[in-house]
Design an enzyme around this catalytic site. Sequence first.
Site, PDB file in Angstrom:
ATOM      1  N   LYS A 182       0.826  -1.207   0.000  1.00 53.23           N
ATOM      2  CA  LYS A 182       0.000   0.000   0.000  1.00 53.23           C
ATOM      3  C   LYS A 182       0.863   1.261   0.000  1.00 53.23           C
ATOM      4  O   LYS A 182       1.850   1.348   0.728  1.00 53.23           O
ATOM      5  CB  LYS A 182      -0.927   0.000   1.215  1.00 53.23           C
ATOM      6  CG  LYS A 182      -1.878  -1.190   1.245  1.00 53.23           C
ATOM      7  CD  LYS A 182      -2.806  -1.163   2.445  1.00 53.23           C
ATOM      8  CE  LYS A 182      -2.050  -1.292   3.744  1.00 53.23           C
ATOM      9  NZ  LYS A 182      -2.928  -1.459   4.905  1.00 53.23           N
ATOM     10  N   THR A 215      -7.872   9.656   8.595  1.00 53.62           N
ATOM     11  CA  THR A 215      -7.526   8.393   7.941  1.00 53.62           C
ATOM     12  C   THR A 215      -7.491   7.224   8.925  1.00 53.62           C
ATOM     13  O   THR A 215      -7.046   6.131   8.568  1.00 53.62           O
ATOM     14  CB  THR A 215      -6.154   8.513   7.260  1.00 53.62           C
ATOM     15  OG1 THR A 215      -5.164   8.861   8.245  1.00 53.62           O
ATOM     16  CG2 THR A 215      -6.173   9.576   6.166  1.00 53.62           C
ATOM     17  N   GLY A 217      -8.157   4.030  10.671  1.00 56.81           N
ATOM     18  CA  GLY A 217      -8.884   2.832  10.290  1.00 56.81           C
ATOM     19  C   GLY A 217      -8.815   2.492   8.809  1.00 56.81           C
ATOM     20  O   GLY A 217      -9.463   1.550   8.349  1.00 56.81           O
ATOM     21  N   THR A 218      -8.010   3.234   8.048  1.00 56.75           N
ATOM     22  CA  THR A 218      -7.938   3.003   6.604  1.00 56.75           C
ATOM     23  C   THR A 218      -7.467   1.589   6.274  1.00 56.75           C
ATOM     24  O   THR A 218      -8.064   0.895   5.442  1.00 56.75           O
ATOM     25  CB  THR A 218      -7.003   4.021   5.931  1.00 56.75           C
ATOM     26  OG1 THR A 218      -7.418   5.345   6.277  1.00 56.75           O
ATOM     27  CG2 THR A 218      -7.023   3.869   4.426  1.00 56.75           C
ATOM     28  N   GLY A 219      -6.382   1.148   6.927  1.00 55.58           N
ATOM     29  CA  GLY A 219      -5.851  -0.180   6.634  1.00 55.58           C
ATOM     30  C   GLY A 219      -6.807  -1.291   7.032  1.00 55.58           C
ATOM     31  O   GLY A 219      -6.984  -2.277   6.295  1.00 55.58           O
ATOM     32  N   CYS A 220      -7.430  -1.141   8.195  1.00 60.24           N
ATOM     33  CA  CYS A 220      -8.416  -2.129   8.639  1.00 60.24           C
ATOM     34  C   CYS A 220      -9.567  -2.216   7.650  1.00 60.24           C
ATOM     35  O   CYS A 220     -10.024  -3.306   7.273  1.00 60.24           O
ATOM     36  CB  CYS A 220      -8.972  -1.752  10.014  1.00 60.24           C
ATOM     37  SG  CYS A 220      -7.750  -1.522  11.304  1.00 60.24           S
TER      38      CYS A 220
END
Length: 272
Positions: A182, A215, A217-220
């Site tokens: 990412k 941002t 919590g974006t990865g979750c």
Amino acid sequence: MAAMETSKSVATALTIAGSDSGGGAGIQADLSTFAFHRVHGTSALTAITAQNTQGVTRVDVMPPEAVAAQIDAVASDIGAGAVKTGMLVNPAIITAVAQRLRVLGLGPLVVDPVMVSRAGARLIDDAAVGALKELLLPLATVATPNRHEAELLAGMKLETLEDMREAARRIHRLGPQAVLVKGGGMTGALRGTDVWFDGERLETLHLRAVDTRNTHGTGCTLSAAIAAHLALGQPPLEATRRAKDYVTAALEHPLPLGKGPGPFSHFFPLEG
């Protein structure tokens, strides 16, 4: 009059991750993402965090036996059309999760290797990193490391697009079927650019970068959205493309919560 039962199938997904008391990341973000995609979400809690938009003040870790028991309870009755892992905290929990996933043979697995924050703060120790690389990554259908996690897993610095591609190749050799490196933590034109590698296809996935500080919590959310689309029957690359579309759109709808970098709306189409 009692409602009639229906034989209509229901897509399901299991998240194995920590709880975020602020509701923006972890189990809470995963379940919101599953629900948005009309996938029934189940969970196995690995840790309880006391946190808000300004930071984490306490972490209470679940015993590995309790984590395994939650996975078994879901698998024995409801099943899981897809699974995602998030914050696994320590080697004992990683070992327990990997062992149960090998034995139970649930649906495709998305591994969000929560090792380093997007800002670069280390979240787990070397022993946990080793357990994740040795035990969990080889089980993954898709692994979704951020820039700093990819650097740690690949053993190299990421500055250019070619660096991201080489890191994806190296991480793929650790065993996952596909890797999504990412680019949210990259700078300049690479921000918003991700690299996909599945052993055959090396794809550059680029969407518009959203200028927001919210941002959290974006990865979750991305890994949960990939898992949701896998549970709905999409192949991994298509599931990833659709998940990126969803997260990018959601980031354009930040929630005015708290005093620090907050979350975004997982149900943005329903906003008035």
